[in-house]
Write a protein that holds these residues in place. Structure first.
Motif, mmCIF file in Angstrom:
data_model
loop_
_atom_site.group_PDB
_atom_site.id
_atom_site.type_symbol
_atom_site.label_atom_id
_atom_site.label_comp_id
_atom_site.label_asym_id
_atom_site.label_seq_id
_atom_site.Cartn_x
_atom_site.Cartn_y
_atom_site.Cartn_z
ATOM 1 N N ARG A 263 103.314 3.907 73.562
ATOM 2 C CA ARG A 263 102.212 4.865 73.624
ATOM 3 C C ARG A 263 102.686 6.135 72.933
ATOM 4 N N THR A 270 97.989 12.343 72.697
ATOM 5 C CA THR A 270 98.491 11.214 73.486
ATOM 6 C C THR A 270 99.014 11.725 74.816
ATOM 7 N N ASP A 274 98.417 4.059 79.402
ATOM 8 C CA ASP A 274 97.429 3.103 78.898
ATOM 9 C C ASP A 274 97.295 1.953 79.889
ATOM 10 N N ASP A 275 96.425 0.999 79.590
ATOM 11 C CA ASP A 275 96.148 -0.067 80.549
ATOM 12 C C ASP A 275 97.322 -1.006 80.760
ATOM 13 N N ASN A 687 91.838 -0.720 77.749
ATOM 14 C CA ASN A 687 91.628 0.030 76.507
ATOM 15 C C ASN A 687 90.287 0.766 76.516
ATOM 16 N N GLU A 689 88.114 3.774 76.075
ATOM 17 C CA GLU A 689 88.185 5.013 75.311
ATOM 18 C C GLU A 689 86.803 5.648 75.260
#
Length: 1060
Positions: A263, A270, A274-275, A687, A689
């Motif tokens: 990541r 950033t 994340d998943d 994911n 977004e």
């Protein structure tokens, strides 16, 4: 090495030079040329240098080549990335039998396999810039397409091992725990920290197919370089000798920081997790101290708070934080800590966030998630909150170390975790580090580095107290230690934030000076500018290098065998995947700035005969009154009020069958999009977004010439299992005659709205618009009202502007809409069933629409709800969708069968027919693995072990025993019968007894706890507590099984070995 070029056809030769051959390296050449599909495929050969004719070639660069980073495809060209300049840092562990030397990369050049255009525009002629390089400058006419990558790779933050026989990406304990076969294998590395794995993968696969002796030559010549990003520093010093010997002891202190690549990105682009459980700015930092007796390794990690959070808009010094998925972060949070504990043992988090409003919110959420995760991971995770800024205000920087060492929870874990120590002569492990500190602040830079410096020194002192107490007073040691940590802080800060770290003047000297304060202020201002105005382009370059862009295709090396397997796998996707039905409710409503005033049940649950939807996707327009103040800066409180009302409606509805959580919401002034899912689906939706102005033009404005948000679009995309969806809500230009403006708004959104990693609207398989499109009906007012009242919708549809625009392909090309079998939804007198009776007498119209595109979408309901809280009526659609679920294990097994089949093909045998006849056996899993466990079934609860009954005799302690301590006594000596081994004798005797124990497993998970030091045989302890876990939570307490962390790698050659 040198790089040569031959023309007609274009071929690049990377060959060893005479000096390398005189030093004992074989004369070899690595030959590159483009394949037929030259944009993504290359042809590579590994030949003896004597078989390569270089007479008609030219040196493509005068620089010596240190090695190859890999191959990358950019703008339909294939480029070879070569390290053309590097400096040696030194030997990080002189006590090792082989040198563990490191070099720092200063220059990387990219050479095209396909075109001579860029031969004169390589790094030889390109200016190499530092971390603050302007990534947003306008490119020159002939700028090399790899310039953004060159700026990153030539920034001085990348390092590699100068000898391919040791692995810089892995910490000492991990390397020493490998077996002899994999200990020096180039293909075995920690892919969390190897940054060029994406562009080097094809070459690594090519290397794996070489014969063993060729592979050995390939490695010795170091044709492939595996690079980490972060910091490496080393100092060698003389320390006082014992009184019996006047000669000083030579010791080496090294610091290695490995920045995670999973990541990766810049500060404001950033954040969080994340998943897959990968965190932003995740760094493993290893302190290595070597002397003539021992080598000591101490590892710490840092990383962003592992929640879904981000920062949107222009950020100055009062940073605005948004927790984007507050109700759906737990699965990813638990995946992260499951990975940390699997890799390092226990984990103790040190949270340095302070009392500022934004930090307090994030800190509270962190603590709440961790306490829930303890129900899964038990006492292996814990946390200490330490307000760094408050402590500095009270007692200055000098007081931080003192106060930190007074916190019992931290000192206890320092003693509990210990460090890894091996014998300097044999590399035999004496002690293992049993856990890790995970430190964070907001950016995981300045405060974090300060605390990690203290933890490193404290642990190093504990080692010295055991072996050489006088070295604690050695000033040279601590001066070098401070310098390494100061340099480490600067290096990591430049990578993530663009400037050096704050507080490093104190780290270096132990004093806070006026010059240091002024320097920190300058850095803060520079960070604000760089992070807001330069980092977005840099983020794109990072994503390109790591292969994260949605439009990228990885370069492959021509290999007909594996190409056949890949093609066969693609054609047989149905054999290793299944389809799952899901129901998606989609609704849109223009609220006219009104708060909720009536029950939403008739909108959200319009059909009793339909099952509860798996997902609710709700779009709102004019969620706030469109005043000048709201247009400039929207108030999110109105959206939160609606979110609360929606959740309350779902929770309190009659005959409730399912629970829902808010997955994600996003707002652009008056336009808002809210996605809710069933609670049990949060862990399989990944994911996620949302469009935001923070990254890549993500909330795209169309009103007031794009300067404000009175009109525009908001999007949310997600992956449900292995199928992707994109949802968009929009508010297009108003006015009966403004058809062209509405068309232009649509194309502005489609062309300008971007998700992370360059994903666009059209790159998704399933797209649904739920919008106030504002398209009207081209009939006079009386006719429209008359037709609407009598239900003559065909006449209205024939004059509908949107239908006309779609027929002419002027907007919404390729989209479908359900039949319009309900009255126009715009515009009503508030609270009545009467169309507009105001002075303007607006013509009724179907302004509120749902349009969709996607093979997996099947529209079953399209209608409106009779809610009267706004001047629009809400519209809804119910979709039945097919979601693909790929079985990764099944795919891997089929891939292996296909590969074996291809390799065993006889001459003249028809390969296509052979592959077509190949099928997976029904019981393919039984030969290797037990079936997966669930809440109702488990492999250990079957005919062999009814009710989870496991005999002691099944546990063989010899399988777990490791002779790692040189002070262990051989079992066949008289010492083995001493009183100190009586526990072992009793345990061994117990194993011989025909005794069985019932394991209490409410969650169907057996608990076998191994206790004892790493140097002794682990003793299995079968717990009989009420919860089957051995903890003290009381009767009836249970633990949920943790979410499985994603596999470390499915790529060949990755190191999946477990370590202590």
């Amino acid at each position: 090495m040198h790089l040569h070029l031959a023309s007609n056809p274009r071929v690049l030769y990377l060959v060893t030079d005479s000096s390398e051959e005189r030093s004992g390296l074989p004369g070899r050449a690595l030959v590159f040329r483009a394949g037929e599909n030259h944009s993504t495929q290359a042809i590579v050969e590994f030949l003896p240098k004597s078989e390569v004719n270089l007479v008609n070639t030219v040196r493509l660069t005068t620089r010596g080549i240190r090695g190859c980073l890999g191959l990358i495809s950019i703008e339909n060209d294939i480029f070879l990335a070569l390290v053309t300049s590097a400096t040696d840092i030194g030997n990080t562990r002189p006590s090792s039998t082989t040198p563990e030397s490191v070099a720092r990369i200063h220059e990387v050049s990219f050479f095209s396999l396909t075109s001579p255009i860029w031969d004169d525009h390589t790094a030889d002629s390109m200016e190499v810039l530092d971390d603050n390089a302007n990534y947003t400058s306008t490119p020159t006419t002939f700028e090399h397409p790899c310039v953004p990558l060159t700026k990153i790779l030539s920034s001085g933050s990348f390092y590699y091992a100068t000898d391919s026989s040791w692995d810089l990406s892995s910490r000492l304990a991990r390397r020493l725990n490998r077996n002899e076969k994999t200990h020096r294998d180039l293909a075995i590395f920690d892919e969390r920290f190897v940054w060029n794995e994406y562009i080097a993968r094809s070459l690594l696969d090519f290397r794996a197919r070489l014969d063993p002796h060729e592979r050995d030559d390939f490695d010795r010549c170091q044709f492939i370089i595996l690079a980490i990003q972060g910091y490496v520093g080393t100092f060698t010093m003389a320390l006082p000798a014992p009184p019996t010997n006047g000669a000083p002891t030579i010791a080496t202190l090294s610091l290695i920081s490995r920045l995670g690549s999973k990541r990766a990105g810049t500060r404001f682009n950033t954040r969080g997790v994340d998943d897959d459980g990968h965190c932003a700015n995740f760094v493993e930092t290893e302190t290595v101290f070597s002397n003539d007796q021992h080598c000591v390794s101490y590892v710490q990690v840092r990383g962003s708070v592992p929640l879904f959070w981000e920062q949107q808009g222009i950020q100055t010094f009062g940073q605005r934080i948004q927790i984007t998925r507050p109700h759906a972060s737990q699965p990813a949070f638990e995946r992260h800590f499951a990975q940390v504990t699997e890799e390092y043992g226990a984990a103790h988090a040190i949270n340095l966030l302070g009392a500022k409003e934004n930090e307090t919110i994030l800190s509270a959420a962190y603590d709440r998630h961790l306490q829930i995760a303890r129900g899964v991971l038990g006492d292996s995770i814990s946390i200490t909150h330490f307000d760094f800024h408050n402590q500095v205000r009270i007692g200055g920087h000098d007081s931080v170390m003192r106060e930190l060492r007074r916190i019992e929870d931290i000192t206890d874990h320092i003693d509990k975790f210990g460090f890894t120590m091996c014998d300097a002569g044999t590399d035999e492990i004496i002690t293992d580090q049993k856990g890790v500190f995970r430190t964070n602040c907001l950016d995981c830079l300045d405060r974090t580095n300060f605390i990690q410096d203290i933890l490193s020194r404290t642990t190093l002192e504990s080692y010295l107290l055991l072996v050489r107490r006088e070295w604690i007073l050695a000033q040279a040691l601590w001066v070098h230690h401070r310098e390494l940590w100061a340099e480490n802080g600067d290096a990591l800060s430049k990578i993530y934030a663009g400037t050096g770290a704050l507080n490093t003047s104190f780290t270096r000297s132990g004093k806070r000076t006026l010059a240091g304060v002024l320097s920190d202020a300058t850095k803060s201002v520079s960070r604000a500018y760089i992070n807001n105005f330069q980092d977005k382009a840099k983020q794109t370059a990072i994503d390109m290098f790591l292969g994260n862009l949605s439009t990228q295709r990885q370069v492959t090396i021509f290999d007909p065998i594996h190409d056949s397997v890949r093609a066969a796998l693609d054609n047989r996707i149905n054999e290793y995947s299944s389809m799952k039905k899901c129901i998606i409710f989609v609704g849109t409503w223009n609220l006219n700035g009104r708060p909720p005033s009536e029950s939403l049940l008739s909108w959200l649950f319009p059909r009793e005969s339909i099952e509860d939807p798996d997902m609710f996707v709700l779009g709102f327009q004019e969620i706030v009154p469109l005043t000048a103040q709201q247009i400039v800066q929207a108030d999110p409180e109105k959206r939160r009020v609606w979110e609360h009302r929606i959740l309350d409606t779902l929770d309190r509805r009659p005959n409730k069958k399912s629970s829902y959580v808010l997955l994600r919401s996003e707002q652009l002034v008056g336009t808002a999009l809210v996605v809710l899912v069933k609670s049990e689906l949060a862990s399989v939706i990944r994911n996620v977004e949302a469009t935001s102005r923070k990254a890549r033009i993500q909330s795209h404005l169309t009103g007031l010439r794009g300067m404000s948000g009175n009109k525009g679009a908001v999007g949310i995309r997600l992956d449900y299992h292995d199928t992707n969806f994109c949802f968009l809500t929009a508010h297009l230009a108003a006015g009966h005659a403004n058809v062209e403006e509405r068309n232009q708004d649509y194309w502005t959104i489609v062309n300008g709205l971007r998700f992370l990693k360059e994903k666009t609207i059209s790159s998704h398989d399933n797209i649904i618009w739920l919008a106030d499109t504002n398209y009207r009906i081209n009939l006079d007012n009386d006719t429209v009202r008359s037709l609407a009242q009598t239900g003559n919708f065909d006449g209205l549809v024939a004059a509908d502007q949107l239908k006309h625009v779609m027929d002419l392909r002027q907007a919404f090309v390729g989209y479908e809409e359900g039949p319009l079998l309900f009255r126009p939804t715009y515009r009503y007198d508030l609270g009545t069933d009467n169309y507009d009776t105001s002075e303007k007498m607006r013509i009724p119209a179907w302004t509120d629409r749902v349009l969709y595109r996607g093979r997996q979408l099947d529209l079953s309901v399209y209608s409106r709800a009779e809610l009267k809280g706004s001047d629009h009526r809400p519209v809804f659609s119910i979709f039945h969708a097919n979601v693909r679920v790929i079985d990764g294990a099944k795919r891997a097994h089929l891939s292996k069968l296909l590969l074996d089949s291809v390799l065993s093909t006889s001459p003249g045998e028809n390969l296509d027919e052979k592959l077509a006849s190949l099928s997976l056996p029904d019981d393919y899993k039984n030969s290797e693995y037990p079936p997966p466990s669930s809440d109702t079934a488990a492999w250990w609860n079957g005919a062999d072990h009814p009710d989870g009954l496991i005999s002691f005799s099944e546990f063989d302690p010899s399988k777990h025993h490791r002779h790692t301590n040189p002070f262990d006594s051989p079992t066949d000596t008289p010492l083995s019968s001493s009183p100190s081994s009586s526990d072992e004798e009793l345990y061994t005797h117990a194993l011989s007894l025909p005794t069985s124990t019932m394991i209490t497993t409410p969650t169907l998970k057996p608990t076998v706890l191994f206790s004892g030091s790493s140097s002794a045989s682990p003793e299995p302890t079968i717990t009989n507590s009420a919860n089957g876990t051995g903890d003290s939570k009381g009767p009836g307490a249970t633990k949920r099984p943790p979410p499985p962390p994603p596999p470390r790698s499915t790529k060949p050659g990755a190191d999946n070995s477990s370590t202590s």
